[in-house]
Design a protein around this motif. Structure first.
Motif, mmCIF file in Angstrom:
data_model
loop_
_atom_site.group_PDB
_atom_site.id
_atom_site.type_symbol
_atom_site.label_atom_id
_atom_site.label_comp_id
_atom_site.label_asym_id
_atom_site.label_seq_id
_atom_site.Cartn_x
_atom_site.Cartn_y
_atom_site.Cartn_z
ATOM 1 N N ALA A 48 -6.424 -5.987 5.838
ATOM 2 C CA ALA A 48 -6.507 -4.542 5.615
ATOM 3 C C ALA A 48 -5.762 -3.780 6.707
ATOM 4 O O ALA A 48 -5.074 -2.788 6.438
ATOM 5 N N HIS A 74 -4.053 3.567 -2.780
ATOM 6 C CA HIS A 74 -3.959 2.470 -3.747
ATOM 7 C C HIS A 74 -2.956 1.427 -3.242
ATOM 8 O O HIS A 74 -1.961 1.732 -2.602
ATOM 9 N N ALA A 134 -1.653 6.970 0.808
ATOM 10 C CA ALA A 134 -2.290 6.914 2.118
ATOM 11 C C ALA A 134 -2.347 8.304 2.756
ATOM 12 O O ALA A 134 -3.359 8.692 3.358
ATOM 13 N N SER A 190 -4.963 10.321 1.024
ATOM 14 C CA SER A 190 -6.293 9.855 1.419
ATOM 15 C C SER A 190 -6.663 10.371 2.812
ATOM 16 O O SER A 190 -7.807 10.791 3.049
ATOM 17 N N ARG A 191 -5.715 10.336 3.733
ATOM 18 C CA ARG A 191 -5.985 10.868 5.068
ATOM 19 C C ARG A 191 -6.340 12.346 5.014
ATOM 20 O O ARG A 191 -7.245 12.814 5.717
ATOM 21 N N THR A 221 0.852 -1.182 0.000
ATOM 22 C CA THR A 221 0.000 0.000 0.000
ATOM 23 C C THR A 221 0.886 1.230 0.000
ATOM 24 O O THR A 221 1.807 1.352 0.819
ATOM 25 N N THR A 264 -9.397 6.397 -0.755
ATOM 26 C CA THR A 264 -8.685 5.203 -0.290
ATOM 27 C C THR A 264 -7.313 5.149 -0.952
ATOM 28 O O THR A 264 -7.175 5.482 -2.135
ATOM 29 N N GLU A 299 -20.534 5.854 4.368
ATOM 30 C CA GLU A 299 -19.791 6.087 3.131
ATOM 31 C C GLU A 299 -19.144 7.466 3.121
ATOM 32 O O GLU A 299 -18.100 7.670 2.489
ATOM 33 N N ALA A 357 -2.444 -1.240 6.387
ATOM 34 C CA ALA A 357 -2.384 0.109 6.950
ATOM 35 C C ALA A 357 -1.183 0.285 7.872
ATOM 36 O O ALA A 357 -0.613 1.374 7.961
ATOM 37 N N MET A 417 -15.326 7.904 4.261
ATOM 38 C CA MET A 417 -14.176 7.487 3.455
ATOM 39 C C MET A 417 -14.179 8.291 2.167
ATOM 40 O O MET A 417 -14.745 7.892 1.160
ATOM 41 N N ASN A 463 -9.857 12.689 3.738
ATOM 42 C CA ASN A 463 -10.799 12.311 4.794
ATOM 43 C C ASN A 463 -10.917 13.407 5.841
ATOM 44 O O ASN A 463 -12.024 13.715 6.334
#
Length: 306
Positions: A252, A203, A162, A165-166, A157, A201, A195, A256, A198, A169
């Motif tokens: 998962a 990749h 990441a 994405s954070r 990941t 996400t 939903e 992370a 998030m 979010n």
């Protein structure tokens, strides 16, 4: 083993040699034969293998080696010997001996797929996973040189994805809760489970570590399973076989906790190989089959151990 000799059949192998010289290796590639692999419990399993076998040709005046002798010796030898350092040494010496003094070195490469059973992360289920293996053995001047190659699949990941994405979010959280006063734990938990919780996400992709190690001669073993186990532990996210939802969630979480660029994965692999007392030298290539790009991210690392 019976044989039929026809003295009237022509044999051009002993004719004069144009451009006479010795040759490094002469033999056969891609021989299909069954081989016996140690099962770790004192027995063996038989698997289909693809084999290269060659000897050197030391006499320039000799036109060629005894190819059929070499093949038959290998076929008979593999029916008796297990693929261990001792077994490989015996097979190579028999190959040299079959050549009636025109060779003094031999090389054998065995390729097969090892099937190992792997347990799921949480549920207790198990499934089988295959690992491509290549063993190279060279016998020269009485010294056996062994190299072991294999590949391990894992998930990677992207740390940059990441982080992005954070951020996405966090921005959505700030937007959705800008006017919320007071801010309750239950409201935040429900939002995170929805939903809306998030916005993006990171990749991830299936990845492969391909490893080749040259083994020190004092260890009479081929440490395939031990090295696979050590690398999968270091990478922390090996691909799974039989899984239930609880296993998928655990996977998962591991992803992370183990965000990896290809450079990070290569360093993890090197940390295992550089500290294994059985290894004299190692080369590794990690490939991340990008889901963001149409090309792969690749890192290579090598080293020599004391």
């Amino acid at each position: 083993m019976s044989s039929v000799v026809r003295p009237d059949l022509p044999d051009v192998a002993h004719q004069s040699v144009p451009l006479a010289r010795a040759l490094d290796w002469v033999g056969m590639d891609n021989i299909a034969l069954p081989v016996r692999i140690p099962d770790g419990a004192g027995g063996y399993v038989q698997v289909a293998a693809n084999i290269d076998l060659a000897v050197n040709l030391t006499r320039p005046e000799e036109r060629g080696i005894h190819m059929s002798r070499l093949y038959l010796q290998l076929q008979d030898g593999l029916a008796r010997e297990t693929i261990t350092p001792a077994g490989l040494r015996k097979l190579l010496q028999e190959g040299i001996d079959s050549q009636s003094g025109i060779a003094d070195a031999a090389r054998l490469v065995v390729r097969y797929e090892a099937l190992l059973q792997r347990r799921a992360l949480e549920s207790g289920f198990a499934g089988w996973k295959k690992y491509p293996v290549e063993i190279e053995a060279v016998l020269r001047e009485g010294h056996l040189h062994l190299a072991l190659g294999f590949a391990v699949e894992y998930s990677s990941t992207c740390p940059a994805s990441a982080a992005l994405s954070r951020q996405a979010n966090a921005e959505r959280f700030a937007e959705d809760f800008a006017a919320a006063r007071p801010l309750s734990v239950n409201a935040v938990r429900d939002w995170l489970a929805s939903e809306r919780g998030m916005a993006a996400t990171p990749h991830a992709q299936r990845s492969t570590a391909r490893v080749r190690v040259e083994l020190k001669p004092q260890f009479d073993e081929l440490p395939l399973v031990a090295l696979i186990d050590a690398l999968e532990t270091a990478l922390a996210t090996p691909v799974q076989t039989a899984v239930k939802r609880v296993d998928e969630q655990a996977f998962a979480r591991l992803n992370a906790e183990n965000l990896m660029f290809c450079e990070d994965a290569a360093r993890r692999v090197a940390s295992v190989l550089a500290n294994d007392p059985r290894i004299a030298r190692y080369d590794a290539t990690v490939s991340h089959y990008e889901s963001l790009h149409p090309h792969d991210a690749v890192a290579r690392v090598s080293g020599v151990n004391a």
